[in-house]
Motif scaffolding. Structure first.
Motif, PDB file in Angstrom:
ATOM      1  N   PHE A  70      30.245  42.431  35.065  1.00  0.00           N
ATOM      2  CA  PHE A  70      30.812  42.897  36.330  1.00  0.00           C
ATOM      3  C   PHE A  70      32.164  42.242  36.593  1.00  0.00           C
ATOM      4  CE2 PHE A  70      31.325  42.269  40.932  1.00  0.00           C
ATOM      5  CZ  PHE A  70      31.360  43.587  41.342  1.00  0.00           C
ATOM      6  N   TYR A  79      40.793  47.315  37.854  1.00  0.00           N
ATOM      7  CA  TYR A  79      42.038  47.124  38.592  1.00  0.00           C
ATOM      8  C   TYR A  79      42.674  45.814  38.138  1.00  0.00           C
ATOM      9  CZ  TYR A  79      45.251  47.813  42.514  1.00  0.00           C
ATOM     10  OH  TYR A  79      46.359  48.051  43.275  1.00  0.00           O
ATOM     11  N   TYR A  83      47.176  37.396  39.631  1.00  0.00           N
ATOM     12  CA  TYR A  83      47.376  36.473  40.745  1.00  0.00           C
ATOM     13  C   TYR A  83      48.196  35.298  40.244  1.00  0.00           C
ATOM     14  CZ  TYR A  83      43.535  38.879  43.111  1.00  0.00           C
ATOM     15  OH  TYR A  83      42.725  39.795  43.711  1.00  0.00           O
ATOM     16  N   ILE A  97      31.010  31.071  39.630  1.00  0.00           N
ATOM     17  CA  ILE A  97      30.456  32.329  40.131  1.00  0.00           C
ATOM     18  C   ILE A  97      29.204  32.704  39.340  1.00  0.00           C
ATOM     19  CG2 ILE A  97      30.945  34.764  40.523  1.00  0.00           C
ATOM     20  CD1 ILE A  97      33.896  34.013  40.727  1.00  0.00           C
TER      21      ILE A  97
ATOM     22  N   PRO B 141      32.820  41.374  46.838  1.00  0.00           N
ATOM     23  CA  PRO B 141      33.319  42.375  45.903  1.00  0.00           C
ATOM     24  C   PRO B 141      32.426  43.619  45.922  1.00  0.00           C
ATOM     25  CG  PRO B 141      32.238  40.602  44.713  1.00  0.00           C
ATOM     26  CD  PRO B 141      32.121  40.269  46.156  1.00  0.00           C
ATOM     27  N   LEU B 147      40.436  50.001  47.065  1.00  0.00           N
ATOM     28  CA  LEU B 147      40.458  50.014  45.602  1.00  0.00           C
ATOM     29  C   LEU B 147      40.656  48.633  44.976  1.00  0.00           C
ATOM     30  CD1 LEU B 147      42.596  53.210  44.955  1.00  0.00           C
ATOM     31  CD2 LEU B 147      40.127  52.971  44.752  1.00  0.00           C
ATOM     32  N   LEU B 148      40.558  47.591  45.771  1.00  0.00           N
ATOM     33  CA  LEU B 148      40.793  46.242  45.240  1.00  0.00           C
ATOM     34  C   LEU B 148      39.491  45.476  45.131  1.00  0.00           C
ATOM     35  CD1 LEU B 148      43.974  45.094  47.154  1.00  0.00           C
ATOM     36  CD2 LEU B 148      43.729  45.367  44.693  1.00  0.00           C
ATOM     37  N   TRP B 149      39.505  44.534  44.203  1.00  0.00           N
ATOM     38  CA  TRP B 149      38.386  43.600  44.110  1.00  0.00           C
ATOM     39  C   TRP B 149      38.867  42.262  44.651  1.00  0.00           C
ATOM     40  CZ3 TRP B 149      33.875  45.771  42.959  1.00  0.00           C
ATOM     41  CH2 TRP B 149      33.903  46.998  42.291  1.00  0.00           C
ATOM     42  N   VAL B 150      37.957  41.318  44.813  1.00  0.00           N
ATOM     43  CA  VAL B 150      38.386  40.030  45.368  1.00  0.00           C
ATOM     44  C   VAL B 150      38.991  39.176  44.261  1.00  0.00           C
ATOM     45  CG1 VAL B 150      36.720  40.051  47.220  1.00  0.00           C
ATOM     46  CG2 VAL B 150      36.100  39.027  45.045  1.00  0.00           C
ATOM     47  N   ASN B 151      39.688  38.112  44.668  1.00  0.00           N
ATOM     48  CA  ASN B 151      40.283  37.198  43.701  1.00  0.00           C
ATOM     49  C   ASN B 151      39.261  36.145  43.286  1.00  0.00           C
ATOM     50  OD1 ASN B 151      41.792  35.473  42.214  1.00  0.00           O
ATOM     51  ND2 ASN B 151      43.156  34.841  43.869  1.00  0.00           N
ATOM     52  N   TYR B 152      38.694  36.336  42.096  1.00  0.00           N
ATOM     53  CA  TYR B 152      37.636  35.412  41.657  1.00  0.00           C
ATOM     54  C   TYR B 152      38.166  34.024  41.358  1.00  0.00           C
ATOM     55  CZ  TYR B 152      35.206  39.814  40.973  1.00  0.00           C
ATOM     56  OH  TYR B 152      34.657  41.043  41.148  1.00  0.00           O
ATOM     57  N   PHE B 157      36.583  32.096  47.607  1.00  0.00           N
ATOM     58  CA  PHE B 157      35.529  33.056  47.273  1.00  0.00           C
ATOM     59  C   PHE B 157      34.287  32.324  46.759  1.00  0.00           C
ATOM     60  CE2 PHE B 157      33.438  35.741  44.051  1.00  0.00           C
ATOM     61  CZ  PHE B 157      32.890  36.660  44.924  1.00  0.00           C
TER      62      PHE B 157
END
Lengths: 169, 456
Positions: A70, A79, A83, A97, B141, B147-152, B157
């Motif tokens: 995932f 996407y 960053y 995570i 998430p 259309l965005l996911w979070v910043n892992y 987070f």
């Protein structure tokens, strides 16, 4: 269907342990034991080890693979977003995570497996023989057997406080 | 061989029904007057918190004392403080399960209750700090129209995940642990309504040995799974600070330092509550002087580790030669605008708990209570010093500011106290505060020993 059962009432784990060991040796069928507390010896003498940990390991492995997939899919394939000029996918930040998700999913699934296997659920009508089973007495319930008199004698000799016969399912 | 520790786990010669009777005393009969009074106070505090929450929602974060430089103020201080307190419960259950410290058996129920409510209080702060708590689910998430996911890569987070996982696991452990006791209440009570409610929550528990076998396996398994969580939660909180390039935060010592601080403050809160509960309920035979003594020992050594961490921070700041670090630690914190808070912190955390070297202090309920409260005041100041001193006086003197909380800040803090108090009071009223099914086997060890002694 309700059938008649022989029930030995004990007030002490040691006597109960003695009775269980003796009945097991004679291959008598013990249906179950109901009591307010337990200890390691009692469980060991009565039943085999639970298989739950093996199931949990499988769930944990599945969760790690699924969560990794995932994370990779969302951050690289679906996407790809950079960053701060960092790589799209790097392992170190994922460790936390993956670990947390694994703990959460494995813990939850283990609880569900436990509830399913023991058939406990909110609002279930408990099969109590006597209210004292959750207070201070142990109830050794025997299955229908070929030699009820002998069994009664064995239970009595192991130090049962009382022997009762009762119809339960 | 039976050790001394085992004998003193439960005092006196008690049979099982006596134990049931004594440990259910708090859930039966009418609530005492002090309980009602405390509950009223808790509701009042919660109402104040409700007002502050309303102000924050309707007016915005401008009602708080935050400003451009100090963007994390009382909210995050209180968040870290509460989450630190929330560490002891699971630590109690798990580390003592792993290290086979049986004495924790009679304390872990209340320690876990404290954890659950403290983590709830803690979780409130980041939620409110978002400004729009009703959009909190944006941080998860999930496939969305943006259309965005979070910043892992962001520790913020991880924090969301760490705290929610910790909360869910703590509640699960706490609840599963009390199922057999709830069944005991269900079977004892004559009141139909009580029987119904406890019947629902006890899941139809009948004390079957087959179930017990799986139950014990499950609890051990969950304990093993949750053990690293105790370390991970505060580590992640510390990493939130440590990844930012702010003098006083950007240090590798932060995660272990936060972790020890959390265990320290959590144990102090456990001690506070245990002293109060011992006064209020007849559990003195189960939570004995020996238990108090052991917690005091943990606090004493925790205090030394904390003191060492303070000294190490100062040393590393000096040794790094970085002028900003040196300024933050030696000027801002130790001698400058924040020196009062800094020395309160050192005094409360590193010096006061050292009275536990004396047996008299460890055996006296008043001194135990006083020291435990002082420690938590000190721990609050520690978070204050870490947060505000680093933010208010950072690299550019032109952007230096002073920070003062507003009434709304204080109101929210008071509100969390109300929530915590109400939670603990409801727990004391409706759930056995000592895990009955866990304590019963200890009484057995005592019994065996008594008969052995008598024979000799």
């Amino acid at each position: 269907m309700n059938t008649k059962h022989i029930i030995g009432v004990f007030d002490d784990e040691d006597k109960l342990l003695k009775a269980i060991k003796r009945l097991k040796k004679q291959h008598a069928n013990i249906k179950d034991v109901y009591g307010p507390a337990t200890n390691h010896d009692l469980i060991k003498a009565f039943t085999r080890e639970s298989m739950l940990p093996y199931l949990s390991v499988l769930i944990a492995i599945g969760t790690i693979i699924g969560a990794f997939g995932f994370l990779y899919y969302t951050s690289v394939i679906d996407y790809p977003l950079r960053y701060g000029g960092k790589p799209l996918f790097s392992f170190p930040p994922m460790v936390m995570i993956l670990f947390l998700l694994t703990v959460l999913v494995t813990g939850g699934a283990s609880v569900m497996a436990f509830l399913g296997r023991t058939q406990l659920f909110p609002g279930k009508e408990p099969a109590i023989i006597d209210p004292r089973a959750t207070d201070d007495r142990f109830y050794l319930v025997m299955d229908q057997n070929f030699n009820p008199e002998e069994i009664k004698q064995w239970i009595a000799e192991s130090g049962a406080e009382e022997i009762i016969e009762k119809e339960i399912d | 061989m039976i050790t001394n520790l085992d004998i003193s786990l439960v005092k006196g010669r008690k049979n099982y029904s006596q134990i049931t009777e004594e440990l259910l005393a708090n859930t039966e009969g009418r609530p005492p007057l002090w309980w009602l009074a405390a509950f009223g106070l808790g509701c009042l505090a919660l109402a104040i918190g409700g007002w502050a929450f309303y102000m924050t929602l309707s007016e915005g974060l401008g009602t708080w004392g935050l400003n451009n430089s100090v963007a994390w103020g009382w909210d995050i201080i209180n968040f870290v403080w509460w989450i630190g307190i929330g560490h002891a419960g699971t630590a109690f259950t798990i580390f003592f399960l792993i290290f086979r410290q049986k004495w924790a058996g009679s304390i872990n129920r209340s320690a876990e209750a404290m954890t659950v409510f403290a983590v709830m209080c803690a979780g409130l702060f980041p939620l409110i700090h978002m400004g729009r708590p009703y959009l909190a689910f944006f941080i998860l998430p999930y496939p969305n129209t943006r259309l965005l996911w979070v910043n892992y890569n962001s520790p913020l987070f991880w924090d969301v995940l760490a705290i929610s996982t910790y909360m869910i696991m703590s509640i699960t452990l706490w609840y599963l642990g009390m199922v057999p006791d709830l069944a005991t209440i269900r079977d004892r009570t004559k009141n139909k309504f009580r029987k119904l409610i406890y019947g629902i929550f006890s899941l139809g528990w009948d004390g079957s040995l087959y179930t017990y076998n799986r139950y014990e396996t499950l609890l051990k398994l969950l304990g093993g799974l949750a053990a690293p969580l105790v370390v991970s939660v505060h580590t992640v909180v510390a990493i939130n600070f440590a990844v930012s390039v702010i003098p006083g935060w950007h240090a590798t010592i932060l995660p272990p330092y936060f972790f020890v601080g959390a265990i320290f403050s959590g144990f102090a809160m456990v001690l506070t509550l245990m002293v109060l509960m011992r006064k209020a309920f007849p559990i003195g035979d189960y939570v004995t002087e020996k238990h108090m003594d052991n917690i005091a020992y943990v606090l004493k050594y925790g205090s030394m580790v904390i003191g060492l961490a303070y000294a190490t921070e100062l040393f590393v700041a000096w040794y790094s030669g970085v002028e900003y670090e040196i300024y933050t630690f030696f000027n801002a914190r130790a001698t400058g605008s924040f020196s009062a808070a800094f020395w309160i912190m050192v005094f409360c955390n590193a010096i006061v708990p050292q009275v536990f070297w004396f047996k008299k202090a460890r055996r006296n309920l008043v001194s135990l209570f006083a020291v435990s409260v002082i420690i938590n005041i000190g721990m609050w100041y520690e978070r204050y010093v870490i947060l505000v001193s680093s933010l208010a006086e950072d690299f550019l003197p032109s952007s230096w500011v002073t920070y003062k909380p507003t009434l709304v800040d204080v109101g929210i803090f008071v509100g969390t106290f109300g929530l915590f108090t109400i939670g603990i009071l409801l727990f004391m009223r409706f759930i056995p505060i000592v895990a009955i099914n866990e304590v019963k086997p200890f009484a057995r060890i005592g019994k065996d020993n008594h008969t052995k002694n008598e024979k000799e």
